[in-house]
Design a protein around this motif. Structure first.
Motif, mmCIF file in Angstrom:
data_model
loop_
_atom_site.group_PDB
_atom_site.id
_atom_site.type_symbol
_atom_site.label_atom_id
_atom_site.label_comp_id
_atom_site.label_asym_id
_atom_site.label_seq_id
_atom_site.Cartn_x
_atom_site.Cartn_y
_atom_site.Cartn_z
ATOM 1 N N PRO A 137 1.008 -1.127 -0.413
ATOM 2 C CA PRO A 137 0.154 0.457 0.059
ATOM 3 C C PRO A 137 1.177 1.384 -0.029
ATOM 4 N N ALA A 138 1.701 1.401 0.950
ATOM 5 C CA ALA A 138 3.089 2.506 0.395
ATOM 6 C C ALA A 138 3.694 2.645 -0.340
ATOM 7 N N ILE A 139 4.254 1.564 -0.938
ATOM 8 C CA ILE A 139 4.373 1.673 -2.592
ATOM 9 C C ILE A 139 3.258 2.703 -3.483
ATOM 10 N N ALA A 140 1.972 1.628 -3.565
ATOM 11 C CA ALA A 140 1.286 2.779 -4.368
ATOM 12 C C ALA A 140 1.223 3.853 -3.980
ATOM 13 N N ARG A 141 0.915 4.773 -3.410
ATOM 14 C CA ARG A 141 1.247 5.632 -3.176
ATOM 15 C C ARG A 141 2.975 6.768 -3.155
ATOM 16 N N GLU A 142 3.964 6.075 -3.150
ATOM 17 C CA GLU A 142 5.188 6.683 -3.500
ATOM 18 C C GLU A 142 5.004 6.644 -5.313
ATOM 19 N N MET A 143 5.043 5.321 -5.337
ATOM 20 C CA MET A 143 4.712 5.317 -7.072
ATOM 21 C C MET A 143 4.003 7.200 -7.396
ATOM 22 N N ARG A 144 2.812 7.160 -6.941
ATOM 23 C CA ARG A 144 2.083 8.603 -7.067
ATOM 24 C C ARG A 144 2.822 9.824 -6.850
ATOM 25 N N ILE A 145 3.928 9.587 -6.508
ATOM 26 C CA ILE A 145 4.552 10.374 -6.720
ATOM 27 C C ILE A 145 5.830 10.730 -6.756
ATOM 28 N N PHE A 146 6.139 9.639 -7.066
ATOM 29 C CA PHE A 146 7.440 9.069 -8.165
ATOM 30 C C PHE A 146 6.642 9.475 -9.601
ATOM 31 N N LEU A 147 5.675 8.904 -9.997
ATOM 32 C CA LEU A 147 4.880 9.982 -11.553
ATOM 33 C C LEU A 147 4.308 11.513 -11.171
ATOM 34 N N ASN A 148 4.082 12.188 -10.198
ATOM 35 C CA ASN A 148 4.099 13.160 -10.249
ATOM 36 C C ASN A 148 5.612 13.989 -10.347
ATOM 37 N N MET A 149 6.350 13.191 -9.651
ATOM 38 C CA MET A 149 7.846 14.506 -10.047
ATOM 39 C C MET A 149 8.557 13.841 -11.879
ATOM 40 N N LEU A 150 8.261 12.818 -12.041
ATOM 41 C CA LEU A 150 8.206 12.749 -13.732
ATOM 42 C C LEU A 150 7.093 13.486 -13.904
ATOM 43 N N GLY A 151 6.272 14.344 -13.674
ATOM 44 C CA GLY A 151 5.978 15.458 -14.502
ATOM 45 C C GLY A 151 6.293 16.503 -14.533
ATOM 46 N N VAL A 152 7.251 16.815 -13.444
ATOM 47 C CA VAL A 152 7.819 18.306 -13.007
ATOM 48 C C VAL A 152 9.135 18.141 -14.309
ATOM 49 N N VAL A 153 9.890 16.683 -14.012
ATOM 50 C CA VAL A 153 10.843 16.875 -14.454
ATOM 51 C C VAL A 153 10.686 17.028 -16.393
ATOM 52 N N ALA A 154 9.531 16.284 -16.239
ATOM 53 C CA ALA A 154 9.871 16.415 -18.283
ATOM 54 C C ALA A 154 9.000 17.554 -18.508
ATOM 55 N N SER A 155 8.237 18.330 -17.609
ATOM 56 C CA SER A 155 7.248 19.888 -18.482
ATOM 57 C C SER A 155 8.137 20.378 -18.421
#
Length: 77
Positions: free
Chosen positions: A59-77
């Motif tokens: 369950p914690a991994i799911a939350r951390e992966m959502r954060i990871f995907l948000n970070m990816l959006g910041v890096v790639a934007s």
């Protein structure tokens, strides 16, 4: 191997491919330096496999992966 472990392995393969392309200069980012991309790479390659080994951490991994995907959006934007 569980579905979560298979998914984590696929994510790791994709991130490693992207990291190698980034190091070759083939991936442009909106962030300066390698700090954020390196942190993201470390998360997927080191921290994620350790967490995936413990089903109680999923369950914690799911939350951390959502954060990871948000970070990816910041890096790639």
């Amino acid at each position: 191997m569980s579905t979560v472990q298979v998914a984590a392995k696929r994510v790791a393969q994709a991130v490693e491919t992207a990291w190698q392309a980034y190091l070759r200069g083939e991936v442009a980012t909106q962030t300066r330096g390698q700090t954020l991309p390196h942190t993201m790479h470390q998360f997927v390659m080191v921290e994620l496999p350790a967490k995936v080994a413990d089903p109680q951490a999923w369950p914690a991994i799911a939350r951390e992966m959502r954060i990871f995907l948000n970070m990816l959006g910041v890096v790639a934007s």
